[in-house]
Design an enzyme around this catalytic site. Structure first.
Site, PDB file in Angstrom:
ATOM      1  N   LYS A   1       0.834  -1.211   0.000  1.00  0.00           N
ATOM      2  CA  LYS A   1       0.000   0.000   0.000  1.00  0.00           C
ATOM      3  C   LYS A   1       0.863   1.253   0.000  1.00  0.00           C
ATOM      4  CE  LYS A   1      -4.329   1.584   2.011  1.00  0.00           C
ATOM      5  NZ  LYS A   1      -5.379   1.281   3.003  1.00  0.00           N
TER       6      LYS A   1
ATOM      7  N   GLU B   1       9.504  -5.742   4.727  1.00  0.00           N
ATOM      8  CA  GLU B   1       9.654  -7.099   4.197  1.00  0.00           C
ATOM      9  C   GLU B   1       9.462  -7.124   2.682  1.00  0.00           C
ATOM     10  OE1 GLU B   1       7.815  -7.419   8.372  1.00  0.00           O
ATOM     11  OE2 GLU B   1       7.571  -6.159   6.587  1.00  0.00           O
TER      12      GLU B   1
ATOM     13  N   GLY C   1      -5.805  -3.217   4.098  1.00  0.00           N
ATOM     14  CA  GLY C   1      -5.009  -4.295   3.513  1.00  0.00           C
ATOM     15  C   GLY C   1      -5.646  -5.661   3.632  1.00  0.00           C
ATOM     16  N   ARG C   2      -6.191  -5.976   4.798  1.00  0.00           N
ATOM     17  CA  ARG C   2      -6.763  -7.311   4.992  1.00  0.00           C
ATOM     18  C   ARG C   2      -8.138  -7.454   4.343  1.00  0.00           C
ATOM     19  NH1 ARG C   2      -6.109  -4.426   9.442  1.00  0.00           N
ATOM     20  NH2 ARG C   2      -7.853  -3.868  10.810  1.00  0.00           N
TER      21      ARG C   2
ATOM     22  N   GLU D   1      -6.294  -9.137  13.619  1.00  0.00           N
ATOM     23  CA  GLU D   1      -5.780  -7.794  13.383  1.00  0.00           C
ATOM     24  C   GLU D   1      -6.912  -6.769  13.440  1.00  0.00           C
ATOM     25  OE1 GLU D   1      -2.216  -6.985  10.779  1.00  0.00           O
ATOM     26  OE2 GLU D   1      -3.766  -6.050   9.529  1.00  0.00           O
TER      27      GLU D   1
ATOM     28  N   HIS E   1      -5.980 -36.068  13.201  1.00  0.00           N
ATOM     29  CA  HIS E   1      -4.829 -36.869  13.630  1.00  0.00           C
ATOM     30  C   HIS E   1      -3.774 -36.006  14.309  1.00  0.00           C
ATOM     31  CE1 HIS E   1      -6.161 -40.571  11.548  1.00  0.00           C
ATOM     32  NE2 HIS E   1      -6.765 -39.700  10.759  1.00  0.00           N
TER      33      HIS E   1
ATOM     34  N   LYS F   1       7.288  -2.306  14.097  1.00  0.00           N
ATOM     35  CA  LYS F   1       7.992  -1.822  12.898  1.00  0.00           C
ATOM     36  C   LYS F   1       8.989  -0.732  13.265  1.00  0.00           C
ATOM     37  CE  LYS F   1       4.293  -2.618   9.481  1.00  0.00           C
ATOM     38  NZ  LYS F   1       3.392  -1.949   8.518  1.00  0.00           N
TER      39      LYS F   1
END
Length: 540
Positions: free
Chosen positions: A203, A209, A264-265, A350, A381, A503
């Site tokens: 964005k 990252e 963003g999400r 978030e 399992h 950050k």
């Protein structure tokens, strides 16, 4: 007025005290499960999805009180404000208009921008998919690498994997998110620079990252022989900051826009979903939007007592705030939905992992639950032992796809049987007397080990088939669940200030790790020791 002072809150607490000792198996007993059956009363359809709520620890009175709480918390008003483009993200003074990205009405907000950008995406996707967009040596693109993190990675990755049966056989899609170099390096070992397109999604186009991986990818291309002036054939950017994209070296015409009114999400419906469109094509991407819009319309129009996002969200309130459940399990019985749980972790945690109310005061009640999960039958399992016999009660969303997307029906019958049997077993349990009969004569000491408490709540979400439309509706269902719960908790689900502090401090710590010398007084003794060990290791 605080949440605890809403009239429905003490009524729900009193109701919980009344029914908390009741057992689901008794409610399902033939003599009690009269017509219309419990399953019929508590199964609802909407937006192309059916949900069976009947194996939850609820009665008709529970749902009535939960809906009253939703009304008193002004869920409908908050919903309507969001769809209308109101400033529902108060701390950043923004609208939250991800629903506008899949709207069809001409008077929906920002439609001219949305439609223009989608047309640009489709034109580009068609060129890549039909081979007319080529790399620097004239070869067609066969690898797409999406570089992003958080919402710029989790949503697109989840959808591309879920719709793999509709993907172009000419394109392989890869996702890189972690700043750990192993993530990018492993992808680089499987691709050819002449046939690779990189989509850089950020964005701000400053995300640590993402930009670290993007610069390493750009360096890799030049080392592989791609001329600097031909990088435009291999890089496109998706951002709300086009100036930074161009500064990075991506051609202006290869920049796709996202907007600050899309979180963003919540952004996979926008140009952030370019990797989805490249994989499955513009028509199927439109189907994804269509399914989400169908759920949007259901959320807007259905009465609260028959509204799937409202019921799912309020059920989460019931378990989180009255039963004290700290987590929820999402168990899709579909390998295609492998990444759904990871996607929902960000979407829910978030969004609603907050402790500040809208007026700036602190909450005095729990908010977001921990979301986790794994596809069935793998989970059976691994952790289902705890679900059945552990002392902790964990509400579960089972997600079942009735028609397989593969040509192996024998497998699918077994898969569905396991899904439905698990919810039945978790509901019924096995009493100590029943366990003694199973153990057999002379082995009564095994009975406690063979008994199951049961009464474990589950919700079963049914999709007829895994199509772009049903997947879009499923995602929108959970998006709106988040808004419902945020409205009740009186928090902002559209900001994420908790992400920012890490950050900021991360940049300081990185500088100290890589600098010629570091001042130990800048940090606590633990962080200083860790920095020193890292500095020594990097010098080797």
């Amino acid at each position: 007025m605080t949440l605890n002072s809403l009239p429905a809150w003490p009524a729900l607490q009193s109701h919980y005290d009344d029914i908390s000792g009741e057992r689901l198996r008794d409610w399902f007993a033939p003599q009690n499960d009269t017509s219309p059956t419990r399953a019929e009363r508590f199964t609802y359809d909407g937006g192309g999805i059916a949900i069976d709520f009947s194996k939850n620890r609820i009665t008709d009175a529970t749902l009535k009180l939960l809906v009253e709480l939703a009304q008193q918390a002004k869920v409908a008003e908050r919903r309507d404000a969001m769809f209308a483009g109101g400033i529902v993200n108060m701390t950043e003074h923004r609208a939250a208009l991800h629903t506008a990205l899949r709207a069809t009405a001409d008077d929906a907000p920002f439609q001219q921008q949305v439609r223009a950008e989608k047309a640009k995406m489709a034109a580009f996707a068609d060129k890549v998919r039909d081979g007319s967009w080529t790399g620097y040596t004239g070869k067609r693109i066969r690898h797409v690498v999406n570089i992003g993190i958080g919402g710029s990675d989790l949503g697109p990755k989840m959808v591309v994997h879920a719709l793999h049966h509709l993907a172009s056989p000419e394109l392989d899609t890869h996702f890189v998110s972690n700043v750990d170099g192993a993530d990018l390096y492993n992808v680089l070992q499987t691709i050819d620079a002449e046939e690779t397109l990189a989509i850089i999604v950020s964005k701000t186009f400053t995300t640590l990252e993402t930009m670290t991986n993007a610069r390493s990818m750009r360096d890799w291309f030049t080392k592989q022989g791609c001329p600097e002036d031909a990088l435009s054939k291999h890089f496109v950017g998706v951002s709300a900051n086009p100036e930074e994209v161009v500064k990075f070296g991506i051609a202006k015409e290869n920049v796709f826009e996202m907007w600050d009114w899309v979180g963003g999400r919540y952004s996979l419906w926008s140009a952030v979903g370019l990797s989805i469109m490249l994989s499955v094509g513009p028509k199927n991407f439109d189907g994804l939007l269509e399914g989400a819009n169908k759920m949007d319309q259901h959320f807007r129009a259905a009465p609260l007592d028959k509204n799937l996002p409202v019921l799912l969200g309020m059920l989460g309130i019931w378990y989180r705030n009255f039963f004290g459940s700290q987590c929820e399990l999402v168990a899709p019985y579909s390998e295609a939905l492998h990444f759904l749980s990871a996607y929902l972790q960000q979407l829910e945690m978030e969004s609603n992992g907050k402790s500040a109310r809208l007026d700036g005061t602190f909450v005095d009640y729990p908010t977001a639950a921990v979301i986790w999960g794994e596809p069935g039958t793998n989970g059976q399992h691994a952790f289902f032992q705890m679900l059945h016999q552990g002392p902790t009660i964990i509400p579960i969303d089972f997600i079942a796809v009735l028609t397989p997307e593969h040509p192996l029906p024998d497998h699918h019958a077994k898969l569905l049987a396991n899904c439905f049997a698990q919810s039945e077993a978790l509901m019924l349990g096995r009493t100590l007397e029943e366990a003694k009969k199973v153990a057999g004569p002379g082995k009564e000491e095994l009975a406690t080990h063979l008994s199951f408490p049961g009464n474990r709540p589950t919700t079963t979400i049914l999709l007829d088939a895994l199509t772009p439309q049903t997947l879009g509706a499923l995602i929108a269902l959970y998006e709106h669940k988040v808004l419902v719960q945020a409205s009740v908790w009186d928090i902002n689900p559209f900001d994420q200030w908790g992400v920012e502090l890490g950050k900021i401090l991360g940049k300081v710590v990185e500088a100290d790790i890589t600098a010629p010398s570091a001042d130990p007084a800048k940090h606590d003794s633990s962080t200083s020791m860790l920095i020193a060990r890292a500095r020594n290791a990097l010098k080797r």
